[in-house]
Design a protein around this motif. Structure first.
Motif, PDB file in Angstrom:
ATOM      1  N   LEU A   1      37.649  41.844  35.978  1.00  0.00           N
ATOM      2  CA  LEU A   1      37.166  40.518  36.361  1.00  0.00           C
ATOM      3  C   LEU A   1      36.341  39.918  35.228  1.00  0.00           C
ATOM      4  CD1 LEU A   1      36.005  41.384  39.983  1.00  0.00           C
ATOM      5  CD2 LEU A   1      38.077  40.157  39.357  1.00  0.00           C
ATOM      6  N   GLN A   2      36.636  38.695  34.871  1.00  0.00           N
ATOM      7  CA  GLN A   2      35.884  38.012  33.822  1.00  0.00           C
ATOM      8  C   GLN A   2      35.461  36.632  34.307  1.00  0.00           C
ATOM      9  OE1 GLN A   2      37.835  38.051  29.995  1.00  0.00           O
ATOM     10  NE2 GLN A   2      38.502  40.185  30.208  1.00  0.00           N
TER      11      GLN A   2
ATOM     12  N   PRO B   1      40.109  37.477  38.165  1.00  0.00           N
ATOM     13  CA  PRO B   1      40.851  38.666  37.734  1.00  0.00           C
ATOM     14  C   PRO B   1      41.800  38.308  36.590  1.00  0.00           C
ATOM     15  CG  PRO B   1      41.685  37.856  39.835  1.00  0.00           C
ATOM     16  CD  PRO B   1      40.457  37.062  39.534  1.00  0.00           C
ATOM     17  N   VAL B   2      41.661  39.030  35.486  1.00  0.00           N
ATOM     18  CA  VAL B   2      42.497  38.737  34.319  1.00  0.00           C
ATOM     19  C   VAL B   2      43.489  39.851  34.030  1.00  0.00           C
ATOM     20  CG1 VAL B   2      40.745  37.279  33.262  1.00  0.00           C
ATOM     21  CG2 VAL B   2      40.779  39.723  32.752  1.00  0.00           C
ATOM     22  N   GLY B   3      43.406  40.937  34.751  1.00  0.00           N
ATOM     23  CA  GLY B   3      44.348  42.024  34.520  1.00  0.00           C
ATOM     24  C   GLY B   3      44.058  43.210  35.417  1.00  0.00           C
ATOM     25  N   THR B   4      45.060  44.037  35.595  1.00  0.00           N
ATOM     26  CA  THR B   4      44.907  45.249  36.393  1.00  0.00           C
ATOM     27  C   THR B   4      45.452  46.441  35.613  1.00  0.00           C
ATOM     28  OG1 THR B   4      47.054  44.971  37.486  1.00  0.00           O
ATOM     29  CG2 THR B   4      45.125  44.006  38.576  1.00  0.00           C
ATOM     30  N   GLY B   5      44.967  47.594  36.003  1.00  0.00           N
ATOM     31  CA  GLY B   5      45.421  48.825  35.380  1.00  0.00           C
ATOM     32  C   GLY B   5      45.258  49.988  36.332  1.00  0.00           C
TER      33      GLY B   5
ATOM     34  N   GLY C   1      36.179  43.436  27.867  1.00  0.00           N
ATOM     35  CA  GLY C   1      35.761  42.064  28.130  1.00  0.00           C
ATOM     36  C   GLY C   1      35.407  41.771  29.562  1.00  0.00           C
ATOM     37  N   ALA C   2      35.393  42.778  30.420  1.00  0.00           N
ATOM     38  CA  ALA C   2      35.148  42.548  31.854  1.00  0.00           C
ATOM     39  C   ALA C   2      33.672  42.266  32.119  1.00  0.00           C
ATOM     40  CB  ALA C   2      35.597  43.751  32.668  1.00  0.00           C
TER      41      ALA C   2
END
Length: 425
Positions: A121-122, A136-140, A160-161
């Motif tokens: 989250l950013q 949310p900018v990405g998941t892993g 960067g979160a």
């Protein structure tokens, strides 16, 4: 004898069976003259055919057909030959396939609860709103490392979160705190807030040192947001070199053809025993579409273990370093030269007074030293230099071969210092 009569009866029954099969096949052939098939023979019909051949052929046939009484043949062929035939392994069939499937499903069942979904989250703005919120900018993917609740993932998953959320298999989501990370090796360590560590199931940690190409492996992760997806493959290669987020090479990576896609990063690569052997990190993507093409890479668990234990135990990581700033590899490549160009040498660094930096004079730019070898090992680029340093420790003395001035070579010895990254507890 009675045994011979029983053998003759079996052969006679086989002849009748085969005549019936042939009549049926003939009728079907009349109905459809364009096709023909060879009907399977039952055990007794096979017995009749084998009786015309060698004793060995009949013995092997009996090993494959469990419906024939072995005592029937003992008086005829001798108990030893019948015993040898009985000892031959049975054919594979459905039972063996089911056993293999059961082993794979067991690996998934025992490890899936250890695998988590991680959301980066950013802070940003949604749509046309001027209000700043977490987006949310990405998941892993990640996995539980120990009974203290530490979760391991790739550094680039959380980079960067402003906030990190971790979702368990029961769909409960928790805020996570970053304990520490090693950007050069693309590893990060998290802890979950508001969860009892005893409720988390640690993954079983194996070893990567003895891996062989061809071994079966399994990847569990959240590709494209599809949580707890399992794929399988083999170890396709060992000792590969991939690039970390910092630009430094990660050596010794495991190559696999198990499907690894966006969202799998940070997830476990398991062996056939269900033990962790690597952390899925990158894929080769010649198409630029971010999809699996059968070439994925995982950081070996032996590398991960050293980083994780250092951060958890000491709250910091220490790496040997020369204390110099390097020019991009392209700078020398454009000049048709190999090696690493020294751009700057800060004061009080291990290389201060030992290496010469690049500087600007009234007549133009004067190139600094170009490192072409470390302890006799050729250096063609920054990756080679970093690889040599990774194999050394703080306090070690290295012998650098440098090209200086108009191309003369000199030997320079430098004692490595320590670059420490400390994390707040």
């Amino acid at each position: 004898t009675a045994s011979a009569c029983r053998l003759a009866a079996a052969c006679s029954s086989g002849r009748r069976q085969r005549r019936r099969v042939r009549r049926e096949a003939t009728r079907q052939g009349d109905e459809n003259s364009s096709s023909w098939w060879t009907p399977p023979l039952d055990a007794k019909a096979k017995l009749r055919l084998a009786a015309k051949g060698s004793v060995a052929a009949l013995s092997i046939l009996l090993a494959l057909e469990s419906g024939i009484d072995h005592d029937l043949l003992a008086p005829v062929f001798g108990p030893d030959r019948v015993q040898v035939a009985s000892a031959l392994p049975a054919s594979g069939g459905a039972a063996s396939l089911m056993a293999e499937e059961d082993a794979v499903t067991t690996i998934f069942r025992e490890n899936t609860a250890s695998v988590v979904n991680i959301t980066n989250l950013q802070q940003g703005r949604m749509g046309g709103s001027l209000d700043i919120t977490e987006v949310p900018v990405g998941t892993g993917t990640g996995f539980v490392w120990d009974d203290k609740g530490h979760v391991i993932t790739n550094f680039h998953v959380i980079k960067g979160a402003s906030d990190v959320r971790v979702t368990l298999i029961d769909k409960n989501s928790y805020a996570a705190t970053v304990v520490g990370f090693d950007e050069d090796k693309d590893i990060a360590i998290l802890t979950l807030q508001g969860v009892n560590p005893r409720d988390l199931i640690p993954i079983r940690v194996g070893r990567s040192g003895g891996l062989l190409v061809g071994q079966t492996v399994f990847a569990i992760g959240n590709p494209f947001g599809l949580d707890h997806t399992m794929s399988s493959g083999i170890v396709s290669g060992l000792g590969r070199v991939i690039q970390s987020q910092s630009g430094r090479p990660i050596r010794g990576a495991i190559q696999t053809d198990a499907a690894i896609n966006p969202g799998n990063s940070g997830g476990p690569l398991l062996d056939r025993k269900g033990q962790l052997i690597g952390v899925n990190t990158a894929i080769l993507d010649p198409t630029g579409r971010g999809a699996n093409v059968g070439v994925g890479f995982a950081i070996p668990v032996d590398t991960v273990r050293g980083i994780v234990e250092q951060i958890i135990t000491y709250g910091k990581i220490v790496r040997p370093y020369l204390g110099i700033t390097l020019a991009p590899d392209q700078a020398l490549a454009q000049l048709g030269r190999k090696g690493v160009l020294v751009l700057d040498v800060p004061a009080n660094s291990p290389a201060s007074g030992r290496l010469q930096p690049t500087y600007r004079s009234l007549t133009g730019i004067v190139l600094g030293d170009v490192i072409v070898a470390v302890d006799g090992k050729p250096v063609e680029g920054s990756g080679d230099l970093y690889g040599c340093l990774d194999a050394l420790k703080v306090g070690d003395t290295v012998r650098l071969t440098v090209e200086r001035g108009k191309g003369s070579r000199e030997e320079v010895s430098i004692t490595l210092g320590g670059k420490t990254t400390t994390f707040e507890s």
